[in-house]
Design a protein around this motif. Structure first.
Motif, PDB file in Angstrom:
ATOM      1  N   UNK A  18       0.828  -1.205   0.000  1.00 14.90           N
ATOM      2  CA  UNK A  18       0.000   0.000   0.000  1.00 14.90           C
ATOM      3  C   UNK A  18       0.864   1.258   0.000  1.00 14.90           C
ATOM      4  N   UNK A  19       1.999   1.196   0.687  1.00 11.33           N
ATOM      5  CA  UNK A  19       2.845   2.390   0.831  1.00 11.33           C
ATOM      6  C   UNK A  19       3.921   2.506  -0.239  1.00 11.33           C
ATOM      7  N   UNK A  20       4.129   1.480  -1.041  1.00 15.74           N
ATOM      8  CA  UNK A  20       5.177   1.564  -2.060  1.00 15.74           C
ATOM      9  C   UNK A  20       4.960   2.740  -3.019  1.00 15.74           C
ATOM     10  N   UNK A  21       3.749   2.943  -3.572  1.00  9.01           N
ATOM     11  CA  UNK A  21       3.565   4.117  -4.445  1.00  9.01           C
ATOM     12  C   UNK A  21       3.809   5.432  -3.716  1.00  9.01           C
ATOM     13  N   UNK A  22       3.435   5.486  -2.431  1.00  5.89           N
ATOM     14  CA  UNK A  22       3.669   6.695  -1.653  1.00  5.89           C
ATOM     15  C   UNK A  22       5.166   6.941  -1.468  1.00  5.89           C
ATOM     16  N   UNK A  23       5.905   5.871  -1.191  1.00  4.07           N
ATOM     17  CA  UNK A  23       7.352   5.998  -1.016  1.00  4.07           C
ATOM     18  C   UNK A  23       8.022   6.476  -2.296  1.00  4.07           C
ATOM     19  N   UNK A  24       7.555   5.981  -3.434  1.00  5.85           N
ATOM     20  CA  UNK A  24       8.123   6.401  -4.711  1.00  5.85           C
ATOM     21  C   UNK A  24       7.752   7.842  -5.032  1.00  5.85           C
ATOM     22  N   UNK A  25       6.528   8.244  -4.710  1.00  5.57           N
ATOM     23  CA  UNK A  25       6.091   9.620  -4.959  1.00  5.57           C
ATOM     24  C   UNK A  25       6.871  10.613  -4.110  1.00  5.57           C
ATOM     25  N   UNK A  26       7.228  10.206  -2.899  1.00  5.47           N
ATOM     26  CA  UNK A  26       7.945  11.112  -1.996  1.00  5.47           C
ATOM     27  C   UNK A  26       9.347  11.454  -2.498  1.00  5.47           C
ATOM     28  N   UNK A  27       9.942  10.604  -3.312  1.00  6.68           N
ATOM     29  CA  UNK A  27      11.312  10.852  -3.769  1.00  6.68           C
ATOM     30  C   UNK A  27      11.397  12.061  -4.704  1.00  6.68           C
ATOM     31  N   UNK A  28      10.588  12.132  -5.782  1.00  2.00           N
ATOM     32  CA  UNK A  28      10.647  13.355  -6.598  1.00  2.00           C
ATOM     33  C   UNK A  28      10.187  14.587  -5.843  1.00  2.00           C
ATOM     34  N   UNK A  29       9.243  14.424  -4.906  1.00  2.00           N
ATOM     35  CA  UNK A  29       8.820  15.559  -4.092  1.00  2.00           C
ATOM     36  C   UNK A  29      10.001  16.108  -3.289  1.00  2.00           C
ATOM     37  N   UNK A  30      10.807  15.200  -2.734  1.00  2.00           N
ATOM     38  CA  UNK A  30      11.986  15.619  -1.977  1.00  2.00           C
ATOM     39  C   UNK A  30      13.011  16.292  -2.883  1.00  2.00           C
ATOM     40  N   UNK A  31      13.212  15.741  -4.081  1.00  2.00           N
ATOM     41  CA  UNK A  31      14.200  16.325  -4.992  1.00  2.00           C
ATOM     42  C   UNK A  31      13.770  17.710  -5.465  1.00  2.00           C
ATOM     43  N   UNK A  32      12.480  17.877  -5.753  1.00  2.00           N
ATOM     44  CA  UNK A  32      11.980  19.203  -6.139  1.00  2.00           C
ATOM     45  C   UNK A  32      12.186  20.198  -5.009  1.00  2.00           C
ATOM     46  N   UNK A  33      12.061  19.722  -3.786  1.00  2.00           N
ATOM     47  CA  UNK A  33      12.308  20.587  -2.632  1.00  2.00           C
ATOM     48  C   UNK A  33      13.758  21.044  -2.603  1.00  2.00           C
ATOM     49  N   UNK A  34      14.677  20.142  -2.913  1.00  3.60           N
ATOM     50  CA  UNK A  34      16.094  20.509  -2.948  1.00  3.60           C
ATOM     51  C   UNK A  34      16.362  21.544  -4.039  1.00  3.60           C
ATOM     52  N   UNK A  35      15.668  21.417  -5.177  1.00 10.60           N
ATOM     53  CA  UNK A  35      15.823  22.416  -6.227  1.00 10.60           C
ATOM     54  C   UNK A  35      15.361  23.792  -5.754  1.00 10.60           C
ATOM     55  N   UNK A  36      14.270  23.782  -4.978  1.00  9.66           N
ATOM     56  CA  UNK A  36      13.732  25.045  -4.467  1.00  9.66           C
ATOM     57  C   UNK A  36      14.668  25.643  -3.429  1.00  9.66           C
ATOM     58  N   UNK A  37      15.047  24.820  -2.440  1.00  9.73           N
ATOM     59  CA  UNK A  37      15.970  25.276  -1.406  1.00  9.73           C
ATOM     60  C   UNK A  37      16.902  24.130  -1.016  1.00  9.73           C
ATOM     61  N   UNK A  38      18.185  24.335  -1.099  1.00 14.02           N
ATOM     62  CA  UNK A  38      18.853  25.612  -1.365  1.00 14.02           C
ATOM     63  C   UNK A  38      19.145  25.903  -2.832  1.00 14.02           C
ATOM     64  N   UNK A  39      18.784  24.976  -3.729  1.00 13.53           N
ATOM     65  CA  UNK A  39      19.220  25.065  -5.110  1.00 13.53           C
ATOM     66  C   UNK A  39      19.034  26.406  -5.788  1.00 13.53           C
ATOM     67  N   UNK A  40      17.776  26.823  -5.953  1.00  6.33           N
ATOM     68  CA  UNK A  40      17.496  28.043  -6.705  1.00  6.33           C
ATOM     69  C   UNK A  40      16.578  28.966  -5.919  1.00  6.33           C
ATOM     70  N   UNK A  41      16.866  29.095  -4.639  1.00  2.78           N
ATOM     71  CA  UNK A  41      15.997  29.886  -3.770  1.00  2.78           C
ATOM     72  C   UNK A  41      15.998  31.363  -4.149  1.00  2.78           C
ATOM     73  N   UNK A  42      17.130  31.854  -4.620  1.00  2.00           N
ATOM     74  CA  UNK A  42      17.187  33.260  -5.023  1.00  2.00           C
ATOM     75  C   UNK A  42      16.260  33.523  -6.200  1.00  2.00           C
ATOM     76  N   UNK A  43      16.137  32.545  -7.105  1.00  2.00           N
ATOM     77  CA  UNK A  43      15.235  32.714  -8.241  1.00  2.00           C
ATOM     78  C   UNK A  43      13.773  32.580  -7.811  1.00  2.00           C
ATOM     79  N   UNK A  44      13.534  31.786  -6.765  1.00  2.00           N
ATOM     80  CA  UNK A  44      12.178  31.719  -6.229  1.00  2.00           C
ATOM     81  C   UNK A  44      11.778  33.069  -5.643  1.00  2.00           C
TER      82      UNK A  44
END
Length: 452
Positions: free
Chosen positions: A339-365
């Motif tokens: 039941x949680x496998x799709x959730x675990x997989x979905x959380x990975x790109x969500x986490x990576x997008x977060x890294x892009x936002x901060x600290x990656x390109x926070x000044x552009x945000x």
């Protein structure tokens, strides 16, 4: 089998060190100061305490619960100048402790800590650079005890809550879904709380013990919050009055514009609706016969997602909280892991997008560049998706339980109930799931911004 497990452990140790070495490097050299809270704000709090003997949380109101001062002070034991290094060492040690407690829990034949390691890599340096790292690692340790020793799990979750409030939701899960006598869960939480209060009072901090409760009430919409997303797009479109500004009192970037005050005001009612709705659905599912050991991590997911998706703060480190209910779901038995496998997989790109936002390109945000707003929007949509996904799972579990064919479940922490689940999931890996913790062991026992 034993040899392969040892090889897996050795491989994981190498991977753990490599990932944390990379995160260490990123926190030190990447732009936007992912370790800025530690080397700036945390350091100032400790320095003021040492020099003026005025400690936040004890002698003045504070944004965090009182135990948060402990890791901050510990990181400065080697000197204030090296607090950043001390902090990173401490966070890595805490992560290692959490992995040690969770190593024996497996999903699909693989230790669940592998998923957490990938999740940390995706989340990036913010996974180490905030006080949330402490509460998350502590809460993950608590997950290791929910099946066999719910009272101890409750105590560990409560320790995490006195560092950062959100793990209190995990104690609520145990209280809601523990069938029959809840005294152990209450005792675990009450014992930790009593000790914290006692020490705080002895040090003269009684007047400020709960000051963190009201510290968030005056905040506006932080730029990363899901509720702020439409206003960020309005600022990018140069809508009159819509703009990003820096709140010097709270030390965060917020968005202003027509409707932002209303959105900030409705965030708390929305959160309350999501939280109480999730609790009600979980209680309904359990009453209709759904296995409480499997309902529990879904409720934990709903509560954590509600605290994030409806929050007017929306700090990037909050995404790390998702690791706890997901790991809980992966170790709660074969059915729960599926039941949680799709959730675990979905959380990975969500986490990576977060890294892009901060600290990656926070000044552009902050300059509301459209491309990073697209990244922010997708990330925030995924937060809401996880919340809705958890709600749908609770409804489905209730409806499926009504059809019958449910093994009697005595609730979280009950040996008989957990073993009956193991029988029902015939063919499950003996080392898979929380119920594996209930089997007798060898000795015959049971095995850049300040964001609140």
């Amino acid at each position: 089998m034993l040899k392969s497990r040892r090889l897996e452990l050795a491989g994981f140790a190498v991977a753990f060190l490599a990932v944390h070495a990379l995160l260490w490097w990123l926190t030190t050299f990447i732009a936007n100061l992912p370790l800025g809270d530690v080397t700036g704000i945390y350091r100032t709090w400790i320095e003021n305490g040492r020099t003026t003997h005025v400690w936040v949380g004890l002698d003045s109101d504070w944004v965090y619960p009182i135990l948060a001062i402990v890791p901050m002070a510990a990181a400065a034991l080697g000197g204030l100048a090296s607090i950043g290094t001390g902090w990173l060492v401490l966070m890595i040690l805490l992560d290692a402790v959490a992995c040690a407690f969770l190593w024996r829990f497996r999903a699909f034949g693989i230790s669940v800590v592998w998923w957490w390691l990938v999740f940390l890599l995706a989340l990036g340096p913010i996974g180490l650079g905030r006080i949330d790292t402490v509460s998350t690692a502590v809460a993950l340790v608590g997950v290791a005890f929910v099946g066999a020793r719910p009272a101890l799990a409750s105590a560990v979750f409560t320790i995490g809550a006195w560092v950062k409030v959100w793990p209190a939701a995990l104690v609520a899960v145990l209280l809601v879904l523990r069938r029959g006598h809840r005294g152990g869960v209450v005792a675990g939480a009450a014992t930790v709380t009593a000790l914290v209060v006692l020490v705080d009072v002895l040090y003269g901090g009684a007047a400020h013990l709960l000051s963190f409760v009201g510290q968030q009430s005056g905040r506006g919409l932080q730029v990363e919050a899901p509720l702020a997303t439409p206003f960020m797009w309005a600022a990018a479109a140069h809508v009159l009055g819509a703009a990003v500004f820096y709140d010097r009192e709270i030390l965060t970037f917020e968005v202003m514009g027509s409707g932002t005050h209303l959105a900030a005001a409705v965030s708390t009612p929305l959160m309350a609706i999501a939280v109480f709705g999730g609790v009600g659905l979980a209680a309904w599912a359990a009453a209709r016969g759904a296995r409480r050991t499997e309902v529990a991590p879904v409720l934990a997911l709903v509560l954590v997602a509600a605290l994030i998706a409806t929050n007017k703060v929306g700090s990037p480190q909050y995404i790390g909280w998702f690791a706890v209910p997901i790991v809980w779901g992966l170790v709660a038995g074969r059915g729960s892991a599926r039941r949680f496998l799709p959730l675990a997989l979905t959380a990975l790109p969500m986490a990576f997008l977060t890294q892009l936002i901060y600290p990656g390109y926070y000044d552009q945000l902050l300059s509301v560049q459209p491309w990073i707003l697209v990244v922010l929007t997708v990330r925030n949509v995924l937060e809401v998706v996880l919340l809705l996904w958890g709600i749908v799972l609770l409804v489905r579990m209730a409806l499926q339980a009504r059809r019958g064919a449910v093994v009697p479940d005595a609730g979280i922490g009950d040996v008989t109930g957990a073993r009956s689940i193991g029988v029902a999931d015939a063919g499950a890996d003996p080392g898979t799931g929380v119920e594996s913790a209930l089997r007798p062991g060898p000795a015959g026992g049971v095995e850049g911004r300040m964001d609140a």
